[in-house]
Design a protein around this motif. Structure first.
Motif, PDB file in Angstrom:
ATOM      1  N   THR A 151       0.857  -1.186   0.000  1.00 14.87           N
ATOM      2  CA  THR A 151       0.000   0.000   0.000  1.00 14.87           C
ATOM      3  C   THR A 151       0.891   1.233   0.000  1.00 14.87           C
ATOM      4  OG1 THR A 151      -1.754  -1.133   1.210  1.00 14.87           O
ATOM      5  CG2 THR A 151      -1.798   1.273   1.221  1.00 14.87           C
ATOM      6  N   ARG A 152       0.672   2.090  -0.978  1.00 18.53           N
ATOM      7  CA  ARG A 152       1.508   3.281  -1.110  1.00 18.53           C
ATOM      8  C   ARG A 152       0.714   4.529  -0.753  1.00 18.53           C
ATOM      9  NH1 ARG A 152       6.370   2.408  -3.177  1.00 18.53           N
ATOM     10  NH2 ARG A 152       6.793   0.355  -4.089  1.00 18.53           N
ATOM     11  N   TRP A 153       1.427   5.529  -0.230  1.00 19.32           N
ATOM     12  CA  TRP A 153       0.785   6.707   0.334  1.00 19.32           C
ATOM     13  C   TRP A 153       1.385   7.995  -0.231  1.00 19.32           C
ATOM     14  CZ3 TRP A 153      -2.734   6.382   4.604  1.00 19.32           C
ATOM     15  CH2 TRP A 153      -2.916   5.072   5.090  1.00 19.32           C
ATOM     16  N   LEU A 154       0.519   8.970  -0.433  1.00 14.94           N
ATOM     17  CA  LEU A 154       0.942  10.327  -0.751  1.00 14.94           C
ATOM     18  C   LEU A 154       0.241  11.268   0.206  1.00 14.94           C
ATOM     19  CD1 LEU A 154       1.330  12.086  -4.132  1.00 14.94           C
ATOM     20  CD2 LEU A 154      -0.208  13.082  -2.440  1.00 14.94           C
ATOM     21  N   LEU A 155       0.997  12.175   0.805  1.00 11.11           N
ATOM     22  CA  LEU A 155       0.450  13.184   1.707  1.00 11.11           C
ATOM     23  C   LEU A 155       0.778  14.559   1.144  1.00 11.11           C
ATOM     24  CD1 LEU A 155       1.038  10.553   3.498  1.00 11.11           C
ATOM     25  CD2 LEU A 155       0.952  12.102   5.437  1.00 11.11           C
ATOM     26  N   ARG A 156      -0.256  15.328   0.855  1.00 11.90           N
ATOM     27  CA  ARG A 156      -0.068  16.687   0.326  1.00 11.90           C
ATOM     28  C   ARG A 156      -0.530  17.684   1.380  1.00 11.90           C
ATOM     29  NH1 ARG A 156      -2.735  21.004  -2.079  1.00 11.90           N
ATOM     30  NH2 ARG A 156      -1.698  21.949  -3.887  1.00 11.90           N
ATOM     31  N   ARG A 157       0.395  18.525   1.812  1.00  8.10           N
ATOM     32  CA  ARG A 157       0.102  19.480   2.874  1.00  8.10           C
ATOM     33  C   ARG A 157      -0.711  20.661   2.358  1.00  8.10           C
ATOM     34  NH1 ARG A 157       1.498  15.739   6.602  1.00  8.10           N
ATOM     35  NH2 ARG A 157       3.672  15.102   6.374  1.00  8.10           N
ATOM     36  N   ALA A 158      -1.176  21.475   3.292  1.00 10.40           N
ATOM     37  CA  ALA A 158      -2.000  22.630   2.935  1.00 10.40           C
ATOM     38  C   ALA A 158      -1.237  23.641   2.085  1.00 10.40           C
ATOM     39  CB  ALA A 158      -2.523  23.309   4.199  1.00 10.40           C
ATOM     40  N   ASP A 159       0.093  23.703   2.236  1.00  7.75           N
ATOM     41  CA  ASP A 159       0.883  24.658   1.458  1.00  7.75           C
ATOM     42  C   ASP A 159       1.258  24.137   0.083  1.00  7.75           C
ATOM     43  OD1 ASP A 159       2.760  22.748   2.066  1.00  7.75           O
ATOM     44  OD2 ASP A 159       4.118  24.086   3.145  1.00  7.75           O
ATOM     45  N   GLY A 160       0.753  22.944  -0.280  1.00 11.17           N
ATOM     46  CA  GLY A 160       1.000  22.388  -1.594  1.00 11.17           C
ATOM     47  C   GLY A 160       2.204  21.480  -1.684  1.00 11.17           C
ATOM     48  N   THR A 161       2.957  21.337  -0.607  1.00 12.11           N
ATOM     49  CA  THR A 161       4.123  20.465  -0.634  1.00 12.11           C
ATOM     50  C   THR A 161       3.699  19.011  -0.481  1.00 12.11           C
ATOM     51  OG1 THR A 161       4.450  20.723   1.752  1.00 12.11           O
ATOM     52  CG2 THR A 161       5.660  22.219   0.296  1.00 12.11           C
ATOM     53  N   VAL A 162       4.372  18.138  -1.210  1.00  7.68           N
ATOM     54  CA  VAL A 162       4.122  16.704  -1.150  1.00  7.68           C
ATOM     55  C   VAL A 162       5.241  16.063  -0.347  1.00  7.68           C
ATOM     56  CG1 VAL A 162       3.923  14.580  -2.487  1.00  7.68           C
ATOM     57  CG2 VAL A 162       2.882  16.682  -3.334  1.00  7.68           C
ATOM     58  N   LYS A 163       4.884  15.408   0.735  1.00  2.48           N
ATOM     59  CA  LYS A 163       5.890  14.813   1.599  1.00  2.48           C
ATOM     60  C   LYS A 163       5.534  13.358   1.887  1.00  2.48           C
ATOM     61  CE  LYS A 163       7.258  19.092   3.914  1.00  2.48           C
ATOM     62  NZ  LYS A 163       7.446  19.781   5.209  1.00  2.48           N
ATOM     63  N   GLY A 164       6.552  12.585   2.106  1.00  2.00           N
ATOM     64  CA  GLY A 164       6.348  11.203   2.487  1.00  2.00           C
ATOM     65  C   GLY A 164       6.438  11.040   3.999  1.00  2.00           C
ATOM     66  N   ASP A 165       6.390   9.832   4.414  1.00  2.00           N
ATOM     67  CA  ASP A 165       6.521   9.468   5.822  1.00  2.00           C
ATOM     68  C   ASP A 165       7.436   8.261   5.871  1.00  2.00           C
ATOM     69  OD1 ASP A 165       5.881   7.902   8.303  1.00  2.00           O
ATOM     70  OD2 ASP A 165       4.534   9.579   8.664  1.00  2.00           O
ATOM     71  N   LYS A 166       8.401   8.291   6.742  1.00  2.00           N
ATOM     72  CA  LYS A 166       9.392   7.211   6.766  1.00  2.00           C
ATOM     73  C   LYS A 166       8.770   5.855   7.067  1.00  2.00           C
ATOM     74  CE  LYS A 166      10.638   7.914  11.649  1.00  2.00           C
ATOM     75  NZ  LYS A 166      11.755   8.209  12.579  1.00  2.00           N
ATOM     76  N   ASN A 167       7.564   5.867   7.629  1.00  2.00           N
ATOM     77  CA  ASN A 167       6.895   4.609   7.953  1.00  2.00           C
ATOM     78  C   ASN A 167       5.933   4.142   6.859  1.00  2.00           C
ATOM     79  OD1 ASN A 167       8.083   4.397  10.605  1.00  2.00           O
ATOM     80  ND2 ASN A 167       6.688   6.031  11.249  1.00  2.00           N
ATOM     81  N   LEU A 168       5.800   4.919   5.794  1.00  2.00           N
ATOM     82  CA  LEU A 168       4.849   4.596   4.731  1.00  2.00           C
ATOM     83  C   LEU A 168       5.572   4.517   3.393  1.00  2.00           C
ATOM     84  CD1 LEU A 168       2.007   7.105   5.722  1.00  2.00           C
ATOM     85  CD2 LEU A 168       2.117   4.670   6.279  1.00  2.00           C
ATOM     86  N   ALA A 169       5.204   3.529   2.574  1.00  2.00           N
ATOM     87  CA  ALA A 169       5.770   3.427   1.228  1.00  2.00           C
ATOM     88  C   ALA A 169       5.256   4.589   0.391  1.00  2.00           C
ATOM     89  CB  ALA A 169       5.393   2.098   0.593  1.00  2.00           C
ATOM     90  N   PRO A 170       6.144   5.332  -0.275  1.00  2.00           N
ATOM     91  CA  PRO A 170       5.692   6.502  -1.043  1.00  2.00           C
ATOM     92  C   PRO A 170       4.948   6.114  -2.305  1.00  2.00           C
ATOM     93  CG  PRO A 170       8.038   6.141  -1.365  1.00  2.00           C
ATOM     94  CD  PRO A 170       7.598   5.162  -0.314  1.00  2.00           C
ATOM     95  N   LEU A 171       3.909   6.874  -2.607  1.00  2.00           N
ATOM     96  CA  LEU A 171       3.126   6.659  -3.817  1.00  2.00           C
ATOM     97  C   LEU A 171       3.764   7.446  -4.957  1.00  2.00           C
ATOM     98  CD1 LEU A 171      -0.713   6.608  -4.121  1.00  2.00           C
ATOM     99  CD2 LEU A 171       0.622   8.007  -5.693  1.00  2.00           C
ATOM    100  N   ARG A 172       3.966   6.782  -6.098  1.00  2.00           N
ATOM    101  CA  ARG A 172       4.516   7.412  -7.293  1.00  2.00           C
ATOM    102  C   ARG A 172       3.392   7.630  -8.298  1.00  2.00           C
ATOM    103  NH1 ARG A 172       8.139   2.160  -7.503  1.00  2.00           N
ATOM    104  NH2 ARG A 172       5.963   1.496  -7.480  1.00  2.00           N
ATOM    105  N   PRO A 173       3.519   8.607  -9.171  1.00  2.00           N
ATOM    106  CA  PRO A 173       2.481   8.815 -10.196  1.00  2.00           C
ATOM    107  C   PRO A 173       2.163   7.543 -10.974  1.00  2.00           C
ATOM    108  CG  PRO A 173       3.977  10.671 -10.178  1.00  2.00           C
ATOM    109  CD  PRO A 173       4.564   9.652  -9.235  1.00  2.00           C
ATOM    110  N   SER A 174       3.170   6.740 -11.284  1.00  2.00           N
ATOM    111  CA  SER A 174       2.952   5.512 -12.060  1.00  2.00           C
ATOM    112  C   SER A 174       2.104   4.494 -11.302  1.00  2.00           C
ATOM    113  CB  SER A 174       4.291   4.881 -12.445  1.00  2.00           C
ATOM    114  OG  SER A 174       5.065   4.589 -11.283  1.00  2.00           O
ATOM    115  N   ASP A 175       2.012   4.622  -9.967  1.00  2.00           N
ATOM    116  CA  ASP A 175       1.188   3.690  -9.197  1.00  2.00           C
ATOM    117  C   ASP A 175      -0.293   3.895  -9.464  1.00  2.00           C
ATOM    118  OD1 ASP A 175       3.345   2.420  -7.832  1.00  2.00           O
ATOM    119  OD2 ASP A 175       3.502   4.163  -6.518  1.00  2.00           O
ATOM    120  N   LEU A 176      -0.668   5.087  -9.905  1.00  2.00           N
ATOM    121  CA  LEU A 176      -2.070   5.379 -10.197  1.00  2.00           C
ATOM    122  C   LEU A 176      -2.429   5.147 -11.653  1.00  2.00           C
ATOM    123  CD1 LEU A 176      -2.658   8.654  -8.132  1.00  2.00           C
ATOM    124  CD2 LEU A 176      -3.307   6.315  -7.524  1.00  2.00           C
ATOM    125  N   THR A 177      -1.431   5.000 -12.504  1.00  2.00           N
ATOM    126  CA  THR A 177      -1.686   4.845 -13.932  1.00  2.00           C
ATOM    127  C   THR A 177      -2.610   3.670 -14.257  1.00  2.00           C
ATOM    128  OG1 THR A 177       0.428   5.887 -14.455  1.00  2.00           O
ATOM    129  CG2 THR A 177      -0.601   4.587 -16.187  1.00  2.00           C
TER     130      THR A 177
END
Length: 198
Positions: free
Chosen positions: A97-123
């Motif tokens: 399970t991959r995760w993307l977190l987008r903050r209120a200021d528009g920055t996209v950040k990961g979490d060291k405990n979560l697998a990062p979601l890549r654009p290709s994962d949604l394709t």
């Protein structure tokens, strides 16, 4: 207090038939509403989780719950106040399970405990267009900073041609079949929580 009042919205979408999605929902602890839309099964929380504290937050439980093989590929789109969260459940026997977190200021950040979601994962979820072109469009969208998190999620669903953007509008859809967790699923979850605390 409802999730909307708490500033939370979200959906889980899957290509699985409604019957499969309903079976999955019954094995959880979150009451859900299910509806079919353009070939997708759209799942939204319909009430607080039937679980002990601090596991009553239905939106967070739905976002974190694993998705079985018959439900994949699937993806979740969630709004927690002004943080957008996207999850991807890819095909295969043991997908991550991959995760993307987008903050209120528009920055996209990961979490060291979560697998990062890549654009290709949604394709694989996209309904139109060549995969390479879609990945490029998603990559550009991921890093847009000129949208609110709510507008960013809505535009992401539009890019993918996935229904459900109304969940983040002023009047989210209320229709669909109500699916309640089974007593067995609720008891099993409570036992797991008690075991973790002992």
């Amino acid at each position: 207090m409802t999730t909307a009042m708490r500033g939370e919205r979200g959906i889980l979408v899957t290509r699985a038939p409604l019957a499969v999605a309903a079976s999955w929902a019954r094995r959880g602890v979150v009451p859900c509403r299910l509806r079919e839309d353009q070939g997708w099964s759209v799942i939204t929380p319909a009430g607080r989780a039937e679980a002990p504290e601090p596991y009553r937050d239905e939106m967070r439980l739905l976002a974190a719950r694993p998705v079985g093989q018959r439900m994949r590929p699937a993806a979740g789109f969630f709004l927690f106040d002004e943080t957008a969260v996207v999850t991807s459940h890819g095909p295969g026997w043991r997908p991550v399970t991959r995760w993307l977190l987008r903050r209120a200021d528009g920055t996209v950040k990961g979490d060291k405990n979560l697998a990062p979601l890549r654009p290709s994962d949604l394709t694989p979820l996209a309904s139109v267009g060549p995969a390479g072109r879609m990945t490029a469009a998603l990559t550009e969208h991921f890093y847009r900073e000129d949208l609110t998190s709510r507008a960013w999620l809505t535009a992401l669903l539009d890019h993918l041609r996935i229904p459900g953007a109304g969940a983040f509008g002023p009047n989210p859809p209320q229709g669909g079949s109500l699916v309640q967790p089974t007593g067995r699923a609720v008891r099993a979850f409570a036992t797991t929580v008690a075991d973790e605390r002992s």
